[in-house]
Design a protein around this motif. Structure first.
Motif, short mmCIF file in Angstrom:
data_model
loop_
_atom_site.label_atom_id
_atom_site.label_comp_id
_atom_site.label_asym_id
_atom_site.label_seq_id
_atom_site.Cartn_x
_atom_site.Cartn_y
_atom_site.Cartn_z
N GLN A 4 -78.98 0.73 16.43
CA GLN A 4 -78.07 -0.20 17.10
C GLN A 4 -78.36 -1.63 16.66
O GLN A 4 -79.39 -2.20 17.00
CB GLN A 4 -78.21 -0.07 18.62
CG GLN A 4 -77.94 1.36 19.10
CD GLN A 4 -78.10 1.52 20.59
OE1 GLN A 4 -78.43 0.57 21.30
NE2 GLN A 4 -77.85 2.72 21.06
N GLN A 47 -75.60 -0.75 24.66
CA GLN A 47 -75.22 0.54 25.23
C GLN A 47 -75.19 0.43 26.76
O GLN A 47 -75.99 -0.27 27.37
CB GLN A 47 -76.21 1.63 24.81
CG GLN A 47 -77.67 1.23 24.99
CD GLN A 47 -78.64 2.28 24.46
OE1 GLN A 47 -78.23 3.34 23.99
NE2 GLN A 47 -79.93 2.00 24.56
N SER A 77 -76.14 2.61 28.56
CA SER A 77 -77.31 3.35 29.04
C SER A 77 -78.22 2.45 29.88
O SER A 77 -78.94 2.93 30.77
CB SER A 77 -78.11 3.92 27.87
OG SER A 77 -77.27 4.69 27.04
N GLN A 113 -78.25 3.01 33.47
CA GLN A 113 -79.04 4.12 34.06
C GLN A 113 -80.26 3.57 34.79
O GLN A 113 -80.57 3.97 35.91
CB GLN A 113 -79.57 5.03 32.94
CG GLN A 113 -78.56 5.92 32.28
CD GLN A 113 -79.27 6.95 31.38
OE1 GLN A 113 -80.44 7.28 31.59
NE2 GLN A 113 -78.55 7.45 30.39
N GLN A 144 -67.94 1.52 26.38
CA GLN A 144 -68.60 2.81 26.60
C GLN A 144 -68.49 3.21 28.06
O GLN A 144 -68.19 2.40 28.93
CB GLN A 144 -70.10 2.71 26.26
CG GLN A 144 -70.41 2.75 24.78
CD GLN A 144 -71.91 2.88 24.53
OE1 GLN A 144 -72.74 2.51 25.37
NE2 GLN A 144 -72.28 3.38 23.36
N GLU A 194 -71.06 5.38 30.48
CA GLU A 194 -72.29 6.15 30.62
C GLU A 194 -72.15 7.07 31.82
O GLU A 194 -71.52 6.70 32.83
CB GLU A 194 -73.42 5.13 30.88
CG GLU A 194 -74.79 5.70 30.82
CD GLU A 194 -75.25 5.87 29.38
OE1 GLU A 194 -74.57 5.38 28.45
OE2 GLU A 194 -76.29 6.52 29.19
N PHE A 203 -83.81 8.65 24.90
CA PHE A 203 -83.77 8.73 26.37
C PHE A 203 -83.41 10.11 26.90
O PHE A 203 -83.32 10.33 28.10
CB PHE A 203 -82.82 7.67 26.96
CG PHE A 203 -81.75 7.23 26.00
CD1 PHE A 203 -81.95 6.14 25.16
CD2 PHE A 203 -80.54 7.92 25.93
CE1 PHE A 203 -80.97 5.74 24.26
CE2 PHE A 203 -79.56 7.52 25.03
CZ PHE A 203 -79.77 6.42 24.19
N GLY A 210 -75.32 13.15 24.47
CA GLY A 210 -75.88 13.30 25.82
C GLY A 210 -77.14 14.12 25.78
O GLY A 210 -77.72 14.35 24.71
N PHE A 241 -75.02 11.12 29.59
CA PHE A 241 -74.15 11.15 28.41
C PHE A 241 -73.53 9.78 28.22
O PHE A 241 -73.47 8.98 29.16
CB PHE A 241 -73.04 12.22 28.56
CG PHE A 241 -72.21 12.09 29.82
CD1 PHE A 241 -71.09 11.30 29.84
CD2 PHE A 241 -72.58 12.75 30.98
CE1 PHE A 241 -70.33 11.17 30.99
CE2 PHE A 241 -71.82 12.63 32.15
CZ PHE A 241 -70.69 11.84 32.16
N GLY A 242 -73.10 9.51 26.99
CA GLY A 242 -72.47 8.21 26.69
C GLY A 242 -71.20 8.45 25.89
O GLY A 242 -71.23 9.10 24.85
N1 DAH Z 1 -76.28 5.23 24.34
C1 DAH Z 1 -75.91 6.13 23.27
C2 DAH Z 1 -75.20 5.33 22.19
O1 DAH Z 1 -74.79 4.24 22.45
C3 DAH Z 1 -74.99 7.21 23.77
C4 DAH Z 1 -75.73 8.16 24.63
C5 DAH Z 1 -76.33 9.26 24.07
C6 DAH Z 1 -75.88 7.93 25.98
C7 DAH Z 1 -77.04 10.14 24.84
C8 DAH Z 1 -76.59 8.82 26.76
C9 DAH Z 1 -77.18 9.93 26.17
O2 DAH Z 1 -76.77 8.67 28.08
O3 DAH Z 1 -77.87 10.78 26.94
O4 DAH Z 1 -75.11 5.79 21.10
#
Ligand code: DAH
Length: 340
Positions: A156, A170, A172, A175, A209, A211, A251, A284, A307-308
């Motif tokens: 990233q 993200q 995320s 979370q 995004q 999440e 994560f 995810g 998941f994202g």
């Molecule tokens: N944050 C990741 C991204 O930006 C996407 C993601 C993947 C979010 C797996 C999640 C996860 O919560 O479990 O590429």
């Protein structure tokens, strides 16, 4: 004078017939009853009548005056009626006339897809949390098991504001904020803008995004797939299926990449799915024990899935858009195609 009176009565009747508006009514009043009208004139003329005839003549003139006043009142209500009905006619609305089409705005395609995703998860009892766009390194990376020297940071391209502050890459990060604030059971969606120094036909420095995080006792990867099945059927049609492929995110452990069966060719293989029958839609996995620990949640008691979703990616697939830039150019001809 007697004959004058009779003639006046006849004349008045004629004039009365012509009264058909407020103007002619006023003229009628002035002609007969007004200060310099015919009745006051006759009253004045009484002076020239022989004194013995004056009382009788006076009475006759008075009667005529009363008569004209009555007639005036009747004419007045008739005129009111006429005016009312012509006003009604003028104000009549023709409900069969075609309406003017007004230009209305419409929701942005990103908002439409965002709302659709929220609707699906709200139906499963998810709450919405929105975190800050300016984040700190700990929420965006460290506590998500991405320490400062971790090679996953290369995934990233981050806009740093200071050593510690950055534009979140993200959602995320949300979370961590949710788990800091709430005890399990947790079921949240974190929609929002994210930022990365990246730009081409499918990447934009700012994108959206969503999440998802579920933490409770006994949560497994099956819960993730069940929920995402529901999402994909809602987004792409009831016949689509999902599959999980092993992947890596710091994560989550295990981590998965989620594919949906191609809704264009039904899985046979076509240009959209690059002849594989599957389209990758999101990442995810099972929340890494270290992330739960970082938020004071006992990983031996609780487990979670996360998941994202990239909203632009979903919108591009759903609407067949091949350039992410179209979402942000605000060209009306592009945007108006999404009018509901
Ligand atoms: N944050 C990741 C991204 O930006 C996407 C993601 C993947 C979010 C797996 C999640 C996860 O919560 O479990 O590429």
């Amino acid at each position: 004078m007697q004959t004058d009176i009779e003639a006046l009565r006849v004349q008045m009747r004629e004039d009365l017939k012509k009264v058909n508006s407020a103007d002619t009514l006023r003229a009628f009043w002035q002609e007969y009853l007004g200060k310099s009208g015919k009745i006051p004139a006759m009253m004045k003329d009484l002076r020239n009548v022989a004194p013995e005839e004056r009382p009788t003549m006076g009475k006759v003139i008075n009667e005529l005056k009363n008569h004209i006043q009555e007639a005036y009142k009747e004419a007045e209500s008739r005129v009111k009626q006429i005016e009312l009905s012509s006003q009604n006619e003028a104000e009549t609305v023709d409900i069969t006339m075609p309406a003017k089409i007004r230009q209305t705005g419409s929701l942005h395609p990103i908002t439409i897809v965002r709302n659709q995703i929220i609707d699906v998860f709200a139906g499963m009892g998810f709450e919405i949390y929105e975190g800050p766009e300016i984040e700190d390194d700990t929420h965006c990376f460290t506590r998500l098991n991405v320490p400062k020297d971790h090679p996953a940071r290369d995934m990233q391209d981050t806009f740093y504001l200071t050593d510690e502050l950055l534009l979140r890459t993200q959602t995320s990060a949300g979370q961590i904020r949710v788990m800091d604030a709430e005890k399990p059971p947790i079921k949240v969606l974190v929609p929002g803008r994210v930022f990365r120094s990246d730009s081409d036909a499918t990447h934009s420095p700012m994108f959206h995004q969503m999440e998802g995080l579920v933490v409770d006792k006994g949560i497994t990867l099956c819960d993730l797939q069940g929920m995402l099945d529901e999402l994909c059927r809602n987004l792409f049609g009831s016949e689509v299926r999902t599959r999980l492929r092993p992947s890596y995110f710091p994560f989550t452990e295990p981590s998965v990449e989620v594919d949906v069966s191609c809704f264009e060719c039904g899985g046979k293989g076509c240009g959209l799915c690059k002849h594989t029958g599957w389209i990758e839609i999101l990442g995810g996995g099972v929340v890494n024990r270290k992330v739960l620990e970082n938020c004071g949640i006992d990983p031996d008691v609780y487990s979670g899935i996360a998941f994202g979703i990239g909203i632009e990616r979903i919108a591009m697939l759903k609407y067949g858009i091949n350039n992410i830039g179209l979402f942000f150019q605000n060209n009306i001809r592009f945007l108006e195609q999404f009018r509901a």
